[in-house]
Structures are given as C-alpha cells and as structure tokens.
Design a protein around this motif. Structure first.
Motif, PDB file in Angstrom:
ATOM      1  N   GLU A 133       0.821  -1.208   0.000  1.00  0.00           N
ATOM      2  CA  GLU A 133       0.000   0.000   0.000  1.00  0.00           C
ATOM      3  C   GLU A 133       0.856   1.260   0.000  1.00  0.00           C
ATOM      4  N   GLU A 148       2.931  -3.550 -11.946  1.00  0.00           N
ATOM      5  CA  GLU A 148       1.817  -3.509 -11.005  1.00  0.00           C
ATOM      6  C   GLU A 148       2.108  -2.656  -9.771  1.00  0.00           C
ATOM      7  N   PRO A 151       1.540   2.241  -9.829  1.00  0.00           N
ATOM      8  CA  PRO A 151       0.528   3.119  -9.236  1.00  0.00           C
ATOM      9  C   PRO A 151       0.760   3.373  -7.752  1.00  0.00           C
ATOM     10  N   VAL A 152       1.160   2.328  -7.011  1.00  0.00           N
ATOM     11  CA  VAL A 152       1.416   2.491  -5.579  1.00  0.00           C
ATOM     12  C   VAL A 152       2.590   3.435  -5.350  1.00  0.00           C
ATOM     13  N   SER A 180      -5.746   6.706 -15.442  1.00  0.00           N
ATOM     14  CA  SER A 180      -5.625   5.443 -14.705  1.00  0.00           C
ATOM     15  C   SER A 180      -5.141   5.673 -13.286  1.00  0.00           C
ATOM     16  N   LEU A 181      -4.207   6.613 -13.137  1.00  0.00           N
ATOM     17  CA  LEU A 181      -3.678   6.899 -11.811  1.00  0.00           C
ATOM     18  C   LEU A 181      -4.753   7.514 -10.919  1.00  0.00           C
ATOM     19  N   GLU A 183      -7.947   7.003 -11.138  1.00  0.00           N
ATOM     20  CA  GLU A 183      -8.846   5.901 -10.770  1.00  0.00           C
ATOM     21  C   GLU A 183      -8.290   5.107  -9.594  1.00  0.00           C
ATOM     22  N   GLU A 184      -6.978   4.851  -9.617  1.00  0.00           N
ATOM     23  CA  GLU A 184      -6.356   4.124  -8.512  1.00  0.00           C
ATOM     24  C   GLU A 184      -6.430   4.922  -7.217  1.00  0.00           C
ATOM     25  N   ARG A 187      -9.978   4.567  -6.013  1.00  0.00           N
ATOM     26  CA  ARG A 187     -10.271   3.201  -5.574  1.00  0.00           C
ATOM     27  C   ARG A 187      -9.615   2.880  -4.240  1.00  0.00           C
ATOM     28  N   ARG A 188      -8.386   3.379  -4.076  1.00  0.00           N
ATOM     29  CA  ARG A 188      -7.644   3.123  -2.839  1.00  0.00           C
ATOM     30  C   ARG A 188      -7.956   4.136  -1.744  1.00  0.00           C
TER      31      ARG A 188
END
Length: 251
Positions: A133, A148, A151-152, A180-181, A183-184, A187-188
């Motif tokens: 995370e 993968e 984004p983190v 996309s970033l 959205e992450e 979402r997070r």
C-alpha cells in the motif's frame, strides 16, 4: 546444532523461538543463517550489524516484524524471499542495491521504504508483492519496478509531496497516464494523493464531474466531498462555466 557463531559472524541460528534477539557483538549474518526458520515471528538485529548474506531469512514464513539496524549496507540475494507474513520493511540509508529476489513472494508486505541512496533495483527483487500500500522510493527507480507496483509508487510519492513545491519533470512523468492513476487514487481512497492532484491543478475543470461520480460510486465519500469543494471553489473563482454545476452525484 542450533547456534553457530564464528568471530562476529552468525553462521546458523536455528532456535525455535517466536522472538529472536541476535547478540549485540554480531556484525554480519551469513548466507542462509535463518533459512526455513518456521518459529520466529519477531527478529531483533543488533545495532552494529553491517552485512546480511544470501537468503539469510528466506522461508521465515511466520516472521512479521524485523528490527533493521541503521548500519546495514549490504543485503544478499533473496534475503527476505518467501517471508509471507512480513508486513513492513524500511531499508537504511546507505544501501545502494536491492538485490535479486530480495522480497519476492512477501505476500503480506504493506509498507516498503527504500532510501535515497538506492541506485539499483535488480531483476525480480520486488515481484509478487500484491499487498503493498506504501512504496516510498526515488522516482528515478520506478523504471525498474514491476508494472503492477507503479501506481502504488506514484501515489506514495504524491502523498509524501502533497505540501511541497512543484516538480514539473516528475509531474509530467506521473501524468503520462493520469486517468488510470486517478482511478487508482479513488479506488484506494488515498486523500493525500488527491490533494496533490488538486493543488497542482492536474485535474482540469471539465474532468471534475465524472471523477466526483466515480468517487461516489466507489464509496470514497471523503474524496467525493473534496472534489465537490474544489468544484465549488473553481465556480466562485469563475474558472468554470455555470452549466457545469447542474449535476449532483448525491441527489
């Protein structure tokens, strides 16, 4: 032979204890010194330790915590591979290389912090880290990260720099796939990263409405409220047209 120490080097330490405290005079841990130790849960390393060998803690599958001394400079290949319970790791300043397979298969790892001195991340050093995370590292290392984890890494960077001055070059790289970033981030539910985007006006005015809708759909109420507040502020400043504010995602 549960314990073998030669001089200031720990060769083998196979005691079945949940908490292991390595003697204070130890300066190096040999290859596979704790290999497949299935009992240890908390590892306490001495402050004077400087070197840790290949696969020293591999398959310590119950080890969830390790006290890392600030003087360690060298980690061998696969040091923490398959430490399935390990939750957090901060490498000390002065470490230059994250060696091959160092953390591969650490499925529970949530927080990883790499110091500014790290210049190289070897192949497969950070694979199968699906629970991460927080990944703190210099952006110039991101090219060596598995896709993968990107984004983190970017989200962590934004949180760490939310209150700092602008860094145009870093922002330009981060924004190569801004949709996309974002959205992450939603979402997070990473509020600090969203503050970074808004403070630097990286989300254009016409984009706010769909992002508010997305945040509401994801149940990210704090981020949705933040975006609504930003939208209203832009409205007051006259930066958006009046007709862009007819929609309310919470209606």
């Amino acid at each position: 032979m549960p314990r073998l120490i030669v001089g200031q080097t720990l060769i083998n330490f196979d005691e079945g204890s949940a908490v292991i405290t390595v003697p204070t005079y130890i300066r190096s841990v040999a290859d596979r010194a704790f290999f497949e130790n299935g009992s240890v849960e908390i590892m306490k390393l001495p402050p004077g330790l400087t070197d840790i060998g290949d696969e020293a803690f591999r398959f310590c599958f119950r080890m969830r915590e390790i006290e890392m001394p600030s003087r360690v400079r060298t980690f061998g290949r696969g040091v923490f591979r398959d430490c399935h319970a390990l939750e957090s790791l901060t490498l000390p300043e002065g470490v230059k290389t994250v060696d091959r397979e160092m953390l591969a298969g650490c499925h529970s790892l949530r927080v990883l912090r790499l110091p500014s001195t790290v210049k190289t991340v070897e192949k497969d050093a950070l694979v199968d880290l699906e629970s991460v995370e927080v990944l703190s590292a210099a952006p110039e290392l991101y090219a060596e990260f598995p896709e993968e984890l990107l984004p983190v890494a970017w989200i962590t960077y934004m949180e760490e720099h939310a209150g700092n001055g602008e860094d145009e070059e870093t922002e330009r790289t981060a924004c190569e796939d801004l949709a996309s970033l974002t959205e992450e981030i939603i979402r997070r539910r990473r509020i600090g990263a969203m503050k970074y985007l808004l403070r630097r006006n990286l989300l254009e005015g016409e984009d706010l409405a769909p992002w508010i809708e997305r945040a509401a759909a994801e149940g990210s109420s704090d981020i949705a409220a933040m975006l609504l507040e930003e939208q209203e502020e832009r409205r007051r400043q006259g930066s958006l047209a009046e007709e862009e504010f007819d929609w309310d995602p919470f209606a």
